[in-house]
Design an enzyme around this catalytic site. Structure first.
Site, PDB file in Angstrom:
ATOM      1  N   GLY A 251     104.314 -19.069 -50.867  1.00 39.06           N
ATOM      2  CA  GLY A 251     104.646 -18.070 -51.878  1.00 39.06           C
ATOM      3  C   GLY A 251     103.575 -17.001 -51.987  1.00 39.06           C
ATOM      4  O   GLY A 251     103.881 -15.819 -52.138  1.00 39.06           O
TER       5      GLY A 251
ATOM      6  N   ASN B  71     106.062 -19.246 -64.354  1.00 42.21           N
ATOM      7  CA  ASN B  71     105.612 -20.593 -64.005  1.00 42.21           C
ATOM      8  C   ASN B  71     104.969 -21.336 -65.167  1.00 42.21           C
ATOM      9  O   ASN B  71     104.884 -22.557 -65.144  1.00 42.21           O
ATOM     10  CB  ASN B  71     104.646 -20.539 -62.816  1.00 42.21           C
ATOM     11  CG  ASN B  71     103.590 -19.463 -62.958  1.00 42.21           C
ATOM     12  OD1 ASN B  71     103.903 -18.284 -63.144  1.00 42.21           O
ATOM     13  ND2 ASN B  71     102.346 -19.857 -62.891  1.00 42.21           N
TER      14      ASN B  71
ATOM     15  N   GLN C  95     109.505 -20.071 -58.709  1.00 38.43           N
ATOM     16  CA  GLN C  95     109.839 -21.085 -59.716  1.00 38.43           C
ATOM     17  C   GLN C  95     111.345 -21.187 -59.947  1.00 38.43           C
ATOM     18  O   GLN C  95     111.854 -22.231 -60.333  1.00 38.43           O
ATOM     19  CB  GLN C  95     109.160 -20.762 -61.057  1.00 38.43           C
ATOM     20  CG  GLN C  95     107.661 -20.969 -61.054  1.00 38.43           C
ATOM     21  CD  GLN C  95     107.256 -22.433 -60.975  1.00 38.43           C
ATOM     22  OE1 GLN C  95     107.980 -23.331 -61.408  1.00 38.43           O
ATOM     23  NE2 GLN C  95     106.089 -22.682 -60.406  1.00 38.43           N
TER      24      GLN C  95
ATOM     25  N   SER D 286     108.686 -20.534 -52.014  1.00 40.45           N
ATOM     26  CA  SER D 286     107.657 -21.446 -51.523  1.00 40.45           C
ATOM     27  C   SER D 286     108.257 -22.840 -51.359  1.00 40.45           C
ATOM     28  O   SER D 286     108.821 -23.394 -52.303  1.00 40.45           O
ATOM     29  CB  SER D 286     106.497 -21.498 -52.516  1.00 40.45           C
ATOM     30  OG  SER D 286     105.631 -22.560 -52.187  1.00 40.45           O
ATOM     31  N   GLY D 287     108.119 -23.416 -50.158  1.00 37.56           N
ATOM     32  CA  GLY D 287     108.757 -24.702 -49.839  1.00 37.56           C
ATOM     33  C   GLY D 287     108.403 -25.844 -50.771  1.00 37.56           C
ATOM     34  O   GLY D 287     109.263 -26.648 -51.146  1.00 37.56           O
ATOM     35  N   HIS D 288     107.124 -25.914 -51.162  1.00 37.32           N
ATOM     36  CA  HIS D 288     106.699 -27.115 -51.911  1.00 37.32           C
ATOM     37  C   HIS D 288     107.105 -27.104 -53.373  1.00 37.32           C
ATOM     38  O   HIS D 288     106.853 -28.069 -54.101  1.00 37.32           O
ATOM     39  CB  HIS D 288     105.186 -27.343 -51.757  1.00 37.32           C
ATOM     40  CG  HIS D 288     104.313 -26.396 -52.521  1.00 37.32           C
ATOM     41  ND1 HIS D 288     103.761 -26.737 -53.731  1.00 37.32           N
ATOM     42  CD2 HIS D 288     103.879 -25.144 -52.264  1.00 37.32           C
ATOM     43  CE1 HIS D 288     103.010 -25.731 -54.170  1.00 37.32           C
ATOM     44  NE2 HIS D 288     103.069 -24.749 -53.289  1.00 37.32           N
TER      45      HIS D 288
ATOM     46  N   THR E 293     102.050 -18.241 -33.976  1.00 37.19           N
ATOM     47  CA  THR E 293     102.997 -19.263 -33.538  1.00 37.19           C
ATOM     48  C   THR E 293     103.636 -19.919 -34.755  1.00 37.19           C
ATOM     49  O   THR E 293     102.942 -20.272 -35.711  1.00 37.19           O
ATOM     50  CB  THR E 293     102.274 -20.315 -32.681  1.00 37.19           C
ATOM     51  OG1 THR E 293     101.670 -19.638 -31.583  1.00 37.19           O
ATOM     52  CG2 THR E 293     103.230 -21.370 -32.174  1.00 37.19           C
TER      53      THR E 293
ATOM     54  N   CYS F 284      96.867 -23.002 -61.365  1.00 35.00           N
ATOM     55  CA  CYS F 284      95.923 -22.055 -60.785  1.00 35.00           C
ATOM     56  C   CYS F 284      94.795 -21.735 -61.741  1.00 35.00           C
ATOM     57  O   CYS F 284      93.781 -21.202 -61.345  1.00 35.00           O
ATOM     58  CB  CYS F 284      96.642 -20.777 -60.384  1.00 35.00           C
ATOM     59  SG  CYS F 284      98.008 -21.111 -59.292  1.00 35.00           S
TER      60      CYS F 284
HETATM   61  C1  LIG Z   1     103.405 -21.689 -56.806  1.00 31.02           C
HETATM   62  C2  LIG Z   1     103.698 -20.243 -57.039  1.00 31.02           C
HETATM   63  C3  LIG Z   1     103.302 -19.262 -56.112  1.00 31.02           C
HETATM   64  C4  LIG Z   1     102.458 -19.581 -54.915  1.00 31.02           C
HETATM   65  O1  LIG Z   1     103.119 -20.324 -53.936  1.00 31.02           O
HETATM   66  P1  LIG Z   1     102.243 -21.112 -52.835  1.00 31.02           P
HETATM   67  O2  LIG Z   1     103.235 -21.545 -51.823  1.00 31.02           O
HETATM   68  O3  LIG Z   1     101.596 -22.253 -53.542  1.00 31.02           O
HETATM   69  O4  LIG Z   1     101.262 -20.121 -52.287  1.00 31.02           O
HETATM   70  C5  LIG Z   1     103.667 -17.944 -56.352  1.00 31.02           C
HETATM   71  N1  LIG Z   1     104.379 -17.615 -57.437  1.00 31.02           N
HETATM   72  C6  LIG Z   1     104.777 -18.512 -58.348  1.00 31.02           C
HETATM   73  C7  LIG Z   1     105.590 -18.082 -59.521  1.00 31.02           C
HETATM   74  C8  LIG Z   1     104.439 -19.865 -58.187  1.00 31.02           C
HETATM   75  O5  LIG Z   1     104.819 -20.756 -59.104  1.00 31.02           O
END
Ligand SMILES: *Cc1c(COP(=O)(O)O)cnc(C)c1O
Length: 372
Positions: free
Chosen positions: A66, A146, A174, A194-196, A232, A319
């Site tokens: 993200g 978030n 989010q 963002s995948g996670h 890559t 963060c």
């Molecule tokens: C977690 C988050 C990000 C950052 O994503 P990462 O993959 O951890 O770098 C950016 N924006 C929001 C709103 C988030 O919650």
């Protein structure tokens, strides 16, 4: 209880990724069979992501997360000007990946307007209209916050930007998997994922970039990602985020209803404790977010005690963990320093149960009594 910080990787997705970490290790750019297998996996994942957002596969770019997606849109738009400059509009409650990118560009000659929010964290259409200038090059507003979970009126804000011929980006990190997102309906030009944050792997993200938009690369290198992002490909991560996107859209309705039920219980029970107040919007909020601020309760002491009980929570945003500064989001909604410092964010996920919520509420109630 901290799914806004990250989510566990789905076991099935982990299973689908492992071959690409070991056996299918061909470089997707290689022309021999092993390379072509990896290329096929990458392109199939791109199609899954595109389908889940209702856009074209060639409008999907894989990034490292993200943060990179946010950096890329904002810097890439600024870099695409003849001379770095121009005016960017964002909000006061964005993620640091947007806010700190904007602050950096201010040092490089851009000017930035940080739109204020109301007591619920909402951005008004009027304030966007008022901020637009002749030299505005981009509007970047998050889809959902978030920390407090407030969902912004993205469709209306994007329309205002477009009426003034300004590109519109939304950080949907989010929001995705929690509220419906159909890009063709929202009519945004750029969108970050963002995948996670939706049961996929860490270190992989997506930038949707509408066909024809001007964007300079952030990572210069080889011809990967339509010549716009060198390096890559992270094949296993891409396979993972592709599947995670598909599952997130397939499971959206059930997951949102489940999370809404859990947070409704948390909000109802916890706001009955004296000195506990809900933060964010009363109903225009992410289904999995329950966030609070306290009178006379030290959230750090509460969080430490909860950790001892095996309950993971956040004081605001991951963060800002470890920093004693009050959250910029809670300050922006008008909380005083004490309330902004003493906050608690509970974010639930699909694997949480109502029984767990009951025990979380009991534990929090007991700890607060003890602290008092
Ligand atoms: C977690 C988050 C990000 C950052 O994503 P990462 O993959 O951890 O770098 C950016 N924006 C929001 C709103 C988030 O919650």
């Amino acid at each position: 209880m901290d799914h806004a910080a990250t989510t566990p990787l789905d076991s099935d997705i982990f299973q689908m990724m492992t071959p690409y970490l070991k056996f299918e290790f061909g470089n997707p750019s290689a022309i021999y069979t092993e390379g072509r297998k990896s290329r096929k996996a990458v392109e199939e994942a791109r199609e899954k992501v595109a389908k889940s957002l209702n856009v074209l596969p060639e409008e999907i770019f894989f990034t490292s997360g993200g943060s990179e997606s946010d950096n890329w849109v904002i810097k890439g738009t600024a870099f695409a000007q003849k001379k770095i400059g121009g005016h960017i509009i964002t909000s006061a409650i964005e993620h640091p990946a947007v806010l700190n990118t904007c602050r950096f560009l201010e040092k490089m000659g851009c000017s930035v307007t940080y739109l204020p929010v109301d007591q619920f964290g909402m951005i008004s259409e009027q304030s966007l209209k008022n901020a637009i200038r002749e030299d505005t090059i981009l509007v970047s507003i998050m889809m959902a916050n978030n920390e407090i979970g407030t969902v912004e009126p993205i469709k209306n804000l994007a329309r205002i930007a477009h009426e003034n011929h300004i590109p519109f980006h939304t950080d949907a990190v989010q929001a995705f998997g929690n509220i419906p997102i159909d890009i063709s309906e929202l009519d945004v030009d750029f969108l970050s994922l963002s995948g996670h944050k939706f049961y996929g792997p860490k270190g992989i993200g997506v930038l949707y970039c509408r066909k024809g938009m001007k964007l300079e690369p952030l990572i210069h290198g080889g011809k990967q990602e339509h010549n716009l992002r060198g390096g890559t490909e992270n094949t296993a991560g891409i396979v993972g985020i592709g599947e995670a996107c598909q599952r997130a859209s397939d499971q959206l309705k059930n997951r949102a209803a489940h999370e809404r039920k859990l947070t409704a219980f948390l909000i109802d029970q916890l706001t009955q404790i004296p000195g506990v107040h809900l933060t964010g919007h009363p109903h225009l909020r992410l289904p999995g977010n329950a966030s609070f601020c306290f009178d006379h309760i030290h959230s750090e002491a509460l969080m430490t005690a909860l950790d001892l009980e095996g309950i993971d929570v956040s004081g605001g945003s991951a963060c800002t963990a470890g920093s004693i500064n009050p959250s910029h989001v809670l300050k922006a909604i008008g909380l005083n320093d004490e309330h902004a410092r003493n906050a608690l964010r509970l974010t639930v996920g699909k694997e949480n149960s109502l029984d767990e919520m009951k025990s979380v509420v009991d534990t929090i109630r007991n700890i607060i009594e003890r602290l008092n």
